[in-house]
Design a protein around this motif. Structure first.
Motif, PDB file in Angstrom:
ATOM      1  N   VAL A  51      32.120  42.491  44.344  1.00 18.13           N
ATOM      2  CA  VAL A  51      31.646  41.658  43.231  1.00 18.13           C
ATOM      3  C   VAL A  51      32.146  42.220  41.899  1.00 18.13           C
ATOM      4  N   VAL A  52      31.995  43.524  41.714  1.00 18.52           N
ATOM      5  CA  VAL A  52      32.422  44.164  40.464  1.00 18.52           C
ATOM      6  C   VAL A  52      33.934  44.038  40.290  1.00 18.52           C
ATOM      7  N   ARG A  53      34.683  44.334  41.340  1.00 19.61           N
ATOM      8  CA  ARG A  53      36.145  44.248  41.240  1.00 19.61           C
ATOM      9  C   ARG A  53      36.588  42.815  40.945  1.00 19.61           C
ATOM     10  N   ALA A  54      35.927  41.828  41.582  1.00 19.38           N
ATOM     11  CA  ALA A  54      36.287  40.419  41.345  1.00 19.38           C
ATOM     12  C   ALA A  54      36.009  40.026  39.900  1.00 19.38           C
ATOM     13  N   LYS A  55      34.884  40.467  39.345  1.00 19.25           N
ATOM     14  CA  LYS A  55      34.557  40.132  37.962  1.00 19.25           C
ATOM     15  C   LYS A  55      35.538  40.779  36.995  1.00 19.25           C
ATOM     16  N   LEU A  56      35.871  42.048  37.227  1.00 21.89           N
ATOM     17  CA  LEU A  56      36.833  42.732  36.361  1.00 21.89           C
ATOM     18  C   LEU A  56      38.212  42.072  36.441  1.00 21.89           C
ATOM     19  N   ARG A  57      38.619  41.675  37.640  1.00 21.15           N
ATOM     20  CA  ARG A  57      39.903  40.999  37.820  1.00 21.15           C
ATOM     21  C   ARG A  57      39.907  39.646  37.104  1.00 21.15           C
ATOM     22  N   THR A  58      38.823  38.894  37.223  1.00 15.46           N
ATOM     23  CA  THR A  58      38.707  37.595  36.555  1.00 15.46           C
ATOM     24  C   THR A  58      38.752  37.756  35.044  1.00 15.46           C
TER      25      THR A  58
END
Length: 122
Positions: A51-58
């Motif tokens: 979740v954290v990695r996806a948000k940072l990537r987005t």
């Protein structure tokens, strides 16, 4: 010297807290945990790393340069708070806090989480 256990102990004093963990978002590894929620904190830590990695990537893809502070996930019986820790030159870390919704004061829990998170030393 790490003080993760001390900080997690303080977080467990928050009304309604059932579990807390410090997690390396890059690997999904739990660096410390406290409490006894009704599920595995290790598995939840690994899943929330995504979740954290996806948000940072987005955020990066959108050109958003703000700093990610926290993520709130609301369930019918629980709040799950994810607070990202600034660690320049290191892995992205976060604190994962699980609260019983009927006993927790969300605003106070976020305040105390924000107060304790900067105290973590790795």
């Amino acid at each position: 010297m790490s003080n993760i256990d001390k900080v997690l102990g303080e977080l467990m004093r928050i009304d309604g807290a059932t579990g807390a963990a410090v997690v390396d978002a890059d690997s999904g590894m739990v660096l410390g945990m406290a409490g006894n929620p009704s599920f595995s904190l290790e598995y939840a830590g690994a899943g929330n790393s995504e979740v954290v990695r996806a948000k940072l990537r987005t955020m990066s893809n959108l050109g958003i340069t703000d700093t990610l502070e926290d993520i709130l996930i609301t369930l019918t019986t629980q709040y799950h708070l994810i607070r990202v820790i600034e660690t320049p030159g290191m892995s992205t870390l976060f604190v994962y806090l699980v609260l019983e919704r009927t006993r927790a004061n969300l605003a106070l829990a976020r305040h105390k989480l924000g107060e304790q998170t900067p105290k973590i030393e790795i």
